[in-house]
Every structure is written in C-alpha cells, then in structure tokens.
Design a protein around this motif. Structure first.
Motif, PDB file in Angstrom:
ATOM      1  N   VAL A   1      26.282 -12.038  45.880  1.00 25.10           N
ATOM      2  CA  VAL A   1      25.966 -12.811  46.985  1.00 25.10           C
ATOM      3  C   VAL A   1      26.498 -14.210  46.868  1.00 25.10           C
ATOM      4  CG1 VAL A   1      23.602 -13.826  47.941  1.00 25.10           C
ATOM      5  CG2 VAL A   1      23.670 -11.551  47.021  1.00 25.10           C
ATOM      6  N   ILE A   2      26.382 -14.815  45.702  1.00 29.72           N
ATOM      7  CA  ILE A   2      26.811 -16.261  45.745  1.00 29.72           C
ATOM      8  C   ILE A   2      28.532 -16.014  46.316  1.00 29.72           C
ATOM      9  CG2 ILE A   2      27.842 -18.084  44.209  1.00 29.72           C
ATOM     10  CD1 ILE A   2      25.383 -17.543  42.421  1.00 29.72           C
ATOM     11  N   MET A   3      29.195 -15.204  45.772  1.00 30.06           N
ATOM     12  CA  MET A   3      30.805 -15.142  46.201  1.00 30.06           C
ATOM     13  C   MET A   3      31.072 -14.804  47.666  1.00 30.06           C
ATOM     14  SD  MET A   3      32.675 -13.701  42.799  1.00 30.06           S
ATOM     15  CE  MET A   3      31.677 -12.110  42.655  1.00 30.06           C
ATOM     16  N   ILE A   4      29.884 -13.936  48.323  1.00 33.44           N
ATOM     17  CA  ILE A   4      30.030 -13.699  49.652  1.00 33.44           C
ATOM     18  C   ILE A   4      29.803 -14.954  50.248  1.00 33.44           C
ATOM     19  CG2 ILE A   4      28.956 -12.305  51.400  1.00 33.44           C
ATOM     20  CD1 ILE A   4      28.421 -10.137  49.358  1.00 33.44           C
ATOM     21  N   HIS A   5      28.643 -15.747  50.189  1.00 32.29           N
ATOM     22  CA  HIS A   5      28.569 -16.866  50.980  1.00 32.29           C
ATOM     23  C   HIS A   5      29.193 -18.166  50.509  1.00 32.29           C
ATOM     24  CE1 HIS A   5      24.733 -15.175  53.116  1.00 32.29           C
ATOM     25  NE2 HIS A   5      24.518 -14.410  51.856  1.00 32.29           N
ATOM     26  N   PHE A   6      29.918 -17.893  49.377  1.00 35.90           N
ATOM     27  CA  PHE A   6      30.746 -19.176  49.221  1.00 35.90           C
ATOM     28  C   PHE A   6      32.122 -18.775  48.700  1.00 35.90           C
ATOM     29  CE2 PHE A   6      26.227 -20.472  48.500  1.00 35.90           C
ATOM     30  CZ  PHE A   6      26.326 -21.553  49.092  1.00 35.90           C
TER      31      PHE A   6
END
Length: 344
Positions: A176-181
């Motif tokens: 999730v972190i890598m998708i949004h950032f």
C-alpha cells in the motif's frame, strides 16, 4: 559450580569436547569465508595488494578501492546480519518453545520492514532513524506474538500460522505504501527480497551498535533461555520472573532483527536454518548454542552472499532469493517432522 562444570555434568566429557570443537569450527570457518569473500567476486582481488595500498595510503589503488568501498561494507553487513538473525531465531525458538519460530516465519521481518518503509517515506533523508524504526516494528510484531503465546489454547503450529498471517498483513501494508508513494519503489525491490549489494559504511554505522548490544544481551541471557525453554511452570518453579524474562528476550530478538532489516532488507530463513543446524551438532544448551549461532550465522550469510555474487557473474542474485530457495524446503521438512512427532 562453575559454568564449565555445569556443562560437563549436562553434556558429559565427550559431548563437551564435541560442542567446543563445533564452536571452534564455526569461528574458523567464518574467518576463512570472510577472507575469501573479500578476495573473490566479479573480479579477483589480492588482499596483499589491498593491505599494501592501505599501509602506504595509496587510495587510488584498484584493489584498495574495490575492497574498501565495495566488498568490505558488504561482507561486514553479511557478518552482522547473519549473526543478528541467527541469534534472533534462537531466542524466538526458546521463548515460544517452537522449533518453527524464526523472525521471518512469524512476521517479525515484515513488521520491521513495514516500519522502515513508512519512515523512509514520511521522513526522507533520515537514515539514522531507520534502525530505531525497524526495532519498533519488530518489537510490536513480537509482542503480538508474545500475547498470543500466552493463550491457553495456543499450539505451536497455530502460532506459526498466526505469524504467517501477520506477515501477510504487514506485507500488504508495504505494498500500500509503495502504491501511494511511488518514490518508495527506489531500491524497494532489493529491500523486499533482502540483499547486501547496496550496503555502505554509512548504512552500517547506525545499526552496528544495536546489533552489538543485542548480541551481548543474548550472551548474558543465554542461561535464562535454558530455563524459559522448560515452559512457564518449570521456569517459575526455579524462581524465574517469567514475564519479565520473556519480555527481555523478545526485546533482544526485536533489536537484532530490526537492526539487520534496516540495512539488509527482508532476508529470511537464517533464524530458522542456523539454530537447527547448530542444535543438531551440539544440542539445545543455549550456553553454547548462542555463541555458536553468532559465528555460524555470520559465516552462513557471508557464504550465501558470496555464492550469489560469483555463480552468475558478472550478474548477481540477491542473497535473499538464494536463502528463500534454501529455507523454503527446509521449513517444509520441519513442518512434516513436527507433525509426525505430534509436536503441533
């Protein structure tokens, strides 16, 4: 009674000699592997040329530059990560009384990795706080496992399955972190599989103190691991403050895992393979098992990283991939053996 006398009474004279031989062999093997890892890679470099350039202060020498700026940080990272993860696995197996427990199997690696990734996104340019972030993530995950271990109906296998579920949750959090950032993708692939290719002296200097403190703590607590491995009732009968000792041991395992993850990424199965291999030769006495795991873990990861560098040279495979290929079948073997023995 001295510690050596206690070891003699527990292991017998022959068993004690064998245990010390295994420990000495682990130390000597690690030293030899370290020198080989410094010399070999995509190109062979003479250590004699390196030391000669180092003494003369010739920093432009090719041997000096290759070893000092590339191989030395990598080998030191492998030694530190290997010892930290091996001892962390030894601690978790003692605390949970579960031979299947290791930092990556029960989700501690992914918990530490999630916190590191989150801090990297929200506090960029602050590498000095990554070890602390990894430690907090590892500690939170370990305490959750610790809380589950206190349940009356918890079994060894159910704890491992719960840890696997927690590992999946933290893994999803990292995605999730890598998708949004999207910027988090920079270097994320190596971090997620576990690799030492990008290790530098700067990335090590913040983690080394945590690992040294964690290893010293494990050595000091190795007698308590023998007692805690007897179970809560047996430990209390011997006068141990079980809750406090468990917390100290889990915190030590969290420090070691978190510090290793902060620079080596999500390297797995070291804490599963190494303690079992050492235990096969010297038994379950943690007074020898802990120091042997320190050196065996160091040598094992350094050797695996060396293999990953030279087998496919000039290309290389991340050491985490090689360890997963080795550790996956080993874990399946342990699960089958545990079910056959009825220890679930």
């Amino acid at each position: 009674m001295t510690e050596n006398q206690e070891l003699k009474s527990n292991l017998g004279q022959a068993g004690l000699y064998k245990s010390w031989l295994v420990l000495i062999a682990a130390v000597m093997s690690t030293i030899c592997i370290t020198f080989v890892a410094l010399s070999f890679g995509s190109s062979k470099v003479s250590l004699v040329d390196f030391f000669k350039a180092w003494i003369e202060g010739d920093t432009s020498n090719s041997a000096y530059r290759i070893i000092y700026f590339s191989r030395l940080p990598r080998v030191l990272g492998a030694l530190l990560a290997g010892s930290a993860l091996a001892v962390s696995g030894t601690i978790m197996q003692a605390v949970l009384q579960n031979p299947l427990a290791s930092p990556n199997i029960i989700g501690i690696n992914n918990g530490a990795g999630f916190f590191v990734l989150a801090v990297s996104v929200f506090f960029p340019g602050r590498p000095e706080i990554l070890p602390m972030a990894a430690f907090l993530g590892a500690l939170v995950t370990a305490l959750l496992i610790f809380a589950l271990a206190m349940g009356r109906d918890s079994t060894k296998l159910s704890l491992v399955l719960t840890g696997i579920a927690m590992s999946s949750i933290f893994g999803a959090g990292m995605n999730v972190i890598m998708i949004h950032f999207p910027d988090a993708y920079i270097g994320a692939s190596t971090f997620l599989v576990g690799g030492l290719g990008g290790v530098t002296m700067d990335s090590l200097q913040f983690a080394v103190s945590y690992i040294v403190v964690g290893l010293l703590s494990a050595v000091l607590l190795r007698r308590d691991m023998n007692i805690i491995a007897l179970g809560s009732n047996g430990a209390r009968a011997l006068g141990m403050a079980v809750a406090r000792t468990r917390f100290l041991l889990i915190a030590t395992a969290a420090v070691l895992t978190g510090a290793a993850v902060s620079f080596a990424g999500l390297i797995g199965f070291v804490g599963l393979i190494v303690p079992h291999a050492i235990r096969f030769f010297i038994g379950s006495d943690h007074r020898l098992l802990v120091p042997a795991s320190i050196f065996a873990g160091s040598g094992f990861v350094t050797l695996c990283d060396l293999v990953s560098r030279i087998v496919f040279a000039p290309y290389e495979v991340a050491v985490g991939i090689l360890l997963s290929l080795t550790g996956g079948p080993f874990f399946i073997y342990l699960v089958i053996r545990s079910k056959r023995s009825g220890n679930d």
